[in-house]
Scaffold this active site. Structure first.
Site, PDB file in Angstrom:
ATOM      1  N   ASP A  17      -6.619  -3.173  -3.399  1.00  0.00           N
ATOM      2  CA  ASP A  17      -5.966  -4.082  -2.458  1.00  0.00           C
ATOM      3  C   ASP A  17      -6.655  -5.443  -2.563  1.00  0.00           C
ATOM      4  OD1 ASP A  17      -4.158  -4.795  -0.555  1.00  0.00           O
ATOM      5  OD2 ASP A  17      -5.117  -3.732   1.110  1.00  0.00           O
TER       6      ASP A  17
ATOM      7  N   THR B  74       0.845  -1.199   0.000  1.00  0.00           N
ATOM      8  CA  THR B  74       0.000   0.000   0.000  1.00  0.00           C
ATOM      9  C   THR B  74       0.879   1.248   0.000  1.00  0.00           C
ATOM     10  OG1 THR B  74      -1.556  -1.249   1.339  1.00  0.00           O
ATOM     11  CG2 THR B  74      -1.894   1.131   1.256  1.00  0.00           C
TER      12      THR B  74
HETATM   13  P1  ADP Z   1       0.999  -3.919   2.927  1.00  0.00           P
HETATM   14  O1  ADP Z   1       0.142  -3.046   2.045  1.00  0.00           O
HETATM   15  O2  ADP Z   1       2.024  -4.699   2.151  1.00  0.00           O
HETATM   16  O3  ADP Z   1       0.213  -4.803   3.865  1.00  0.00           O
HETATM   17  P2  ADP Z   1       1.793  -1.380   4.119  1.00  0.00           P
HETATM   18  O4  ADP Z   1       2.239  -0.644   2.910  1.00  0.00           O
HETATM   19  O5  ADP Z   1       0.458  -1.001   4.680  1.00  0.00           O
HETATM   20  O6  ADP Z   1       1.876  -2.968   3.871  1.00  0.00           O
HETATM   21  O7  ADP Z   1       2.933  -1.194   5.236  1.00  0.00           O
HETATM   22  C1  ADP Z   1       2.712  -1.439   6.610  1.00  0.00           C
HETATM   23  C2  ADP Z   1       3.437  -0.398   7.445  1.00  0.00           C
HETATM   24  O8  ADP Z   1       4.829  -0.570   7.286  1.00  0.00           O
HETATM   25  C3  ADP Z   1       3.137   1.046   7.054  1.00  0.00           C
HETATM   26  O9  ADP Z   1       3.033   1.815   8.236  1.00  0.00           O
HETATM   27  C4  ADP Z   1       4.344   1.516   6.293  1.00  0.00           C
HETATM   28  O10 ADP Z   1       4.613   2.840   6.593  1.00  0.00           O
HETATM   29  C5  ADP Z   1       5.454   0.641   6.814  1.00  0.00           C
HETATM   30  N1  ADP Z   1       6.397   0.273   5.749  1.00  0.00           N
HETATM   31  C6  ADP Z   1       6.270  -0.786   4.921  1.00  0.00           C
HETATM   32  N2  ADP Z   1       7.328  -0.874   4.095  1.00  0.00           N
HETATM   33  C7  ADP Z   1       8.129   0.157   4.397  1.00  0.00           C
HETATM   34  C8  ADP Z   1       9.410   0.591   3.887  1.00  0.00           C
HETATM   35  N3  ADP Z   1      10.057  -0.096   2.939  1.00  0.00           N
HETATM   36  N4  ADP Z   1       9.958   1.694   4.420  1.00  0.00           N
HETATM   37  C9  ADP Z   1       9.325   2.361   5.431  1.00  0.00           C
HETATM   38  N5  ADP Z   1       8.131   2.000   5.957  1.00  0.00           N
HETATM   39  C10 ADP Z   1       7.536   0.905   5.459  1.00  0.00           C
END
Ligand code: ADP
Length: 355
Positions: free
Chosen positions: A124, A80
């Site tokens: 998503d 995301t």
């Molecule tokens: P997904 O959509 O894969 O479930 P998210 O994008 O919602 O994961 O990420 C979850 C949390 O981790 C968020 O708060 C995001 O800010 C943090 N996060 C994820 N990847 C990174 C990254 N590479 N660098 C900094 N923060 C990250």
């Protein structure tokens, strides 16, 4: 590629765990403050970042909406976040929806027909779109057209509506479940992987500075070792450490503070929690290392078989504590050692010493 169980996680069971990779409670809100907004702030995944950078630069130079992008990987790794970064870097708005939120093809048609030129549509859990919506999406992604049904019954007819060029960013924890016609419509697939400790350490340092928490290097290191390769878990553990620092009036947070704070939540040095330890302990203690069938094992730890299989085992397998064999689950030498035992020792030590 398929990520075992990542999508079947039972929110009820998961919400009880500090080491859940899916958001719990009001985390979708608190996640926001820690999300980087530009590619440069996104920690780790260097190859993927380089690929995306090239992709975005080319789109900007050509001055057109870029190809559709698929983000694939386990929960909590930044899918995301990356989608939001892409829209931000392109300077375009982003519309957010998800597979389960779209119940009928008409729901998707109305979103598509209201998109602005260049807009990003983030879907998503795209593998959970209903079939009819999926088919509508194929056409929209390829021909920038949606067929709107007018009227009902035998007199109904479809009117083609031309859409502006837009970019779909789909996220999935189950790439293998996507039908190939849908997969084929993405010009670029970003595969996200679990983060090595060093990258998580940097991520934790960044998050600590956003939260205004003075964290010593060794403290970031200890947190990274307990975060199961997953940024969402790292940020959650960090917030609990912040609670600890506030309550104890700490000017700076050291490695021992992290250990003590997380021991309170029964998270051990490898990021295993009470359920993980119960599973390993049952295999080792009751079944002398296994093999033991899933049903026996789940009865021993008092959990649903599905919870043990989808919530607990993937990490234990990935970290080499447990092997799944046709005859059942086997504890590895690493598991025995982690419990403070050798295979011929018989009785394990007191597991409370692990936390
Ligand atoms: P997904 O959509 O894969 O479930 P998210 O994008 O919602 O994961 O990420 C979850 C949390 O981790 C968020 O708060 C995001 O800010 C943090 N996060 C994820 N990847 C990174 C990254 N590479 N660098 C900094 N923060 C990250």
């Amino acid at each position: 590629m398929e990520y075992s169980g990542a999508d079947n996680l039972d929110a009820r069971d998961e919400s009880l765990r500090m080491v859940s990779a899916v958001p719990v409670g009001n985390e979708p809100v608190s996640d926001e403050e820690l999300r980087p907004h530009v590619l440069e702030g996104f920690i780790g995944q260097p190859r993927l970042k380089a690929q995306l950078q090239l992709f975005l630069d080319a789109a900007r130079k050509r001055d057109v909406a870029p190809d559709h992008i698929l983000m694939a990987g386990p929960p909590g790794l930044g899918k995301t976040t990356l989608a939001m970064i892409v829209a931000n870097e392109l300077g375009v708005p982003i519309r957010v929806t998800s597979g389960p939120a779209i119940q009928h093809a008409g729901d998707l048609a109305s979103i598509l027909s209201s998109l602005d030129v260049g807009e990003v549509l983030f879907i998503d859990e795209i593998h959970r779109l209903p079939r009819a919506a999926e088919e509508l999406l194929y056409i929209a992604m390829e021909d920038f057209r949606v067929d709107v049904m007018v009227g009902k019954g035998p007199g109904a007819s479809s009117i083609p509506l031309t859409l502006p060029r837009f970019t779909v960013i789909g996220a999935t924890t189950r790439e293998g479940m996507l039908p190939s016609p849908l997969r084929a419509r993405f010009g670029f697939t970003a595969h996200l992987d679990f983060y090595p400790h060093e990258e998580l350490e940097k991520l934790i340092e960044r998050s600590a500075s956003v939260l205004g928490l003075p964290l010593e290097d060794q403290a970031a290191r200890q947190l990274s070792l307990r975060s199961r390769g997953t940024p969402r878990i790292a940020n959650r553990l960090l917030r609990r450490v912040r609670d600890w620092a506030i309550v104890h009036d700490l000017d700076s947070v050291g490695a021992d503070d992290v250990k003590d704070a997380l021991a309170l939540y029964q998270i051990d040095s490898e990021g295993l929690d009470r359920l993980d330890i119960a599973v390993l302990n049952a295999i080792v203690r009751q079944f002398n290392g296994g093999p033991v069938g899933l049903n026996n094992l789940s009865a021993m730890v008092g959990e649903e078989a599905e919870t043990v299989e989808t919530v607990c085992e993937p990490y234990l397998v990935r970290e080499g504590f447990l092997i799944r064999t046709p005859k059942g689950r086997l504890a590895t030498a690493k598991a025995w050692e982690h419990l403070g035992l050798k295979p011929d020792d018989g009785t394990p030590d007191d597991v409370s010493k692990l936390f």
